[in-house]
Scaffold this motif. Sequence first.
Motif, PDB file in Angstrom:
ATOM      1  N   ALA A 198      -7.954-116.056 -23.000  1.00 48.79           N
ATOM      2  CA  ALA A 198      -8.947-114.988 -23.189  1.00 48.79           C
ATOM      3  C   ALA A 198      -9.105-114.157 -21.918  1.00 48.79           C
ATOM      4  N   PHE A 199      -9.156-114.822 -20.765  1.00 52.64           N
ATOM      5  CA  PHE A 199      -9.243-114.088 -19.501  1.00 52.64           C
ATOM      6  C   PHE A 199      -7.998-113.229 -19.291  1.00 52.64           C
ATOM      7  N   SER A 202     -17.175-106.539 -16.645  1.00 60.02           N
ATOM      8  CA  SER A 202     -16.853-107.391 -17.793  1.00 60.02           C
ATOM      9  C   SER A 202     -16.464-108.797 -17.357  1.00 60.02           C
ATOM     10  N   GLU A 203     -15.718-108.900 -16.251  1.00 63.74           N
ATOM     11  CA  GLU A 203     -15.293-110.215 -15.771  1.00 63.74           C
ATOM     12  C   GLU A 203     -16.493-111.097 -15.447  1.00 63.74           C
ATOM     13  N   GLY A 209     -14.828-118.975 -14.555  1.00 69.84           N
ATOM     14  CA  GLY A 209     -15.243-119.134 -15.936  1.00 69.84           C
ATOM     15  C   GLY A 209     -14.830-120.448 -16.568  1.00 69.84           C
ATOM     16  N   PRO A 244     -11.098-109.982 -25.438  1.00 69.51           N
ATOM     17  CA  PRO A 244     -11.318-111.432 -25.338  1.00 69.51           C
ATOM     18  C   PRO A 244     -11.455-112.104 -26.696  1.00 69.51           C
ATOM     19  N   SER A 246      -7.852-110.116 -21.444  1.00 70.17           N
ATOM     20  CA  SER A 246      -8.908-109.145 -21.161  1.00 70.17           C
ATOM     21  C   SER A 246      -8.741-108.457 -19.815  1.00 70.17           C
ATOM     22  N   THR A 247      -7.927-109.020 -18.926  1.00 74.11           N
ATOM     23  CA  THR A 247      -7.840-108.551 -17.550  1.00 74.11           C
ATOM     24  C   THR A 247      -6.528-107.804 -17.339  1.00 74.11           C
ATOM     25  N   TRP A 285      -8.884-114.887 -27.829  1.00 77.04           N
ATOM     26  CA  TRP A 285      -9.449-116.200 -28.201  1.00 77.04           C
ATOM     27  C   TRP A 285      -8.889-116.659 -29.539  1.00 77.04           C
ATOM     28  N   ARG A 333      -9.758-120.480 -22.966  1.00 78.60           N
ATOM     29  CA  ARG A 333     -10.468-119.583 -22.061  1.00 78.60           C
ATOM     30  C   ARG A 333      -9.482-118.836 -21.149  1.00 78.60           C
ATOM     31  N   TYR A 352     -17.700-112.314 -18.729  1.00 78.27           N
ATOM     32  CA  TYR A 352     -16.807-113.350 -19.258  1.00 78.27           C
ATOM     33  C   TYR A 352     -17.046-114.688 -18.555  1.00 78.27           C
ATOM     34  N   LEU A 390     -17.872-117.117 -21.555  1.00 80.59           N
ATOM     35  CA  LEU A 390     -16.763-117.894 -22.118  1.00 80.59           C
ATOM     36  C   LEU A 390     -16.933-119.410 -21.969  1.00 80.59           C
TER      37      LEU A 390
END
Length: 316
Positions: free
Chosen positions: A265-266, A304-305, A121, A244, A269-270, A248, A262, A308, A312
Amino acid sequence: MPSFRDTLERLQAPIYLATVAVAAFFGWAFSGAQGLERAINPALALMLYVTFLQVPVPALRAALKQGRFLLALLVTNFVAIPLLVWGLSFGLPDDSLVRFGVLLVLLAPCIDYVVTFAHMGKADARLLLASTPVLLVVQMLLLPVYLHAMLGQEAAALVQARPFVDAFVWLIALPLLLAACTQWWAVRSGLGACICAGLGWLTVPATALVLFVVVAAVVPQLEAASHAALRVLPVYIAFAVLAPVLAWRVAKFFKLEVSAVRAVAFSGSTRNSLVVLPLALAVPGAIPVLPAVIVVQTLVELVSELAYAKLLPKLR
């Protein structure tokens, strides 16, 4: 070889989606698919090794000095995200086992394949990689605290250190060491340089392999507790959408560069589903509810990944 690699990277989203679909069918159709669980960690190690080859190891020393990024990462994962999880927990069913599984997985930030997806990403993967020891230690210390606050002392006592340490050694330290040795060889040998360049096209196939193995192995576990899995699905989808955005905003507050934003954000979210699953399996009476609850999060997260990784890089 470079053109083939470029083609793979350009087509990675449809490749991954097709892989997930085929793996889901395989896991549903073949009774022995759950045996692929034994291949998850080796596949993850291979994926991370070829990812680490794309991250110059000497650059990690510079990444360790990025204090503002580390602070943003810690605030995101251990202040903002737990508050989000606490809010989402009000939408969970009144079942202590289900609530334990959801909180266990959503409160633990990922320390392994997040690096690969962040690299895909266009996030600063080296910053995430350099931060994995800190994320590991802090989540081991704070996870029992959060579980105690939200569920009680009995739930907190179930968290053990060994799965986290094993994951760090076998999925981060060892692949990183092998990548460093490969990069060292590539600088000093023409053969090493050719092999290192050739391994560069394995990133997409290795990621597809992980997706196939994980999805095919976990889909059979959903049947025995499908009711519990469906009840937590809306919470996981809400987390995948909100996490995310929240991460962010935290990263922007710290005025980080866009690639670092970014990365935060990853990370926010992970989650660490593949690491906390052994913890869940150790809980008395866990099967089949806890594995199913955690597996659903893994499936939602994998899809979702991919989103993203496409969306993103377009945000500024």
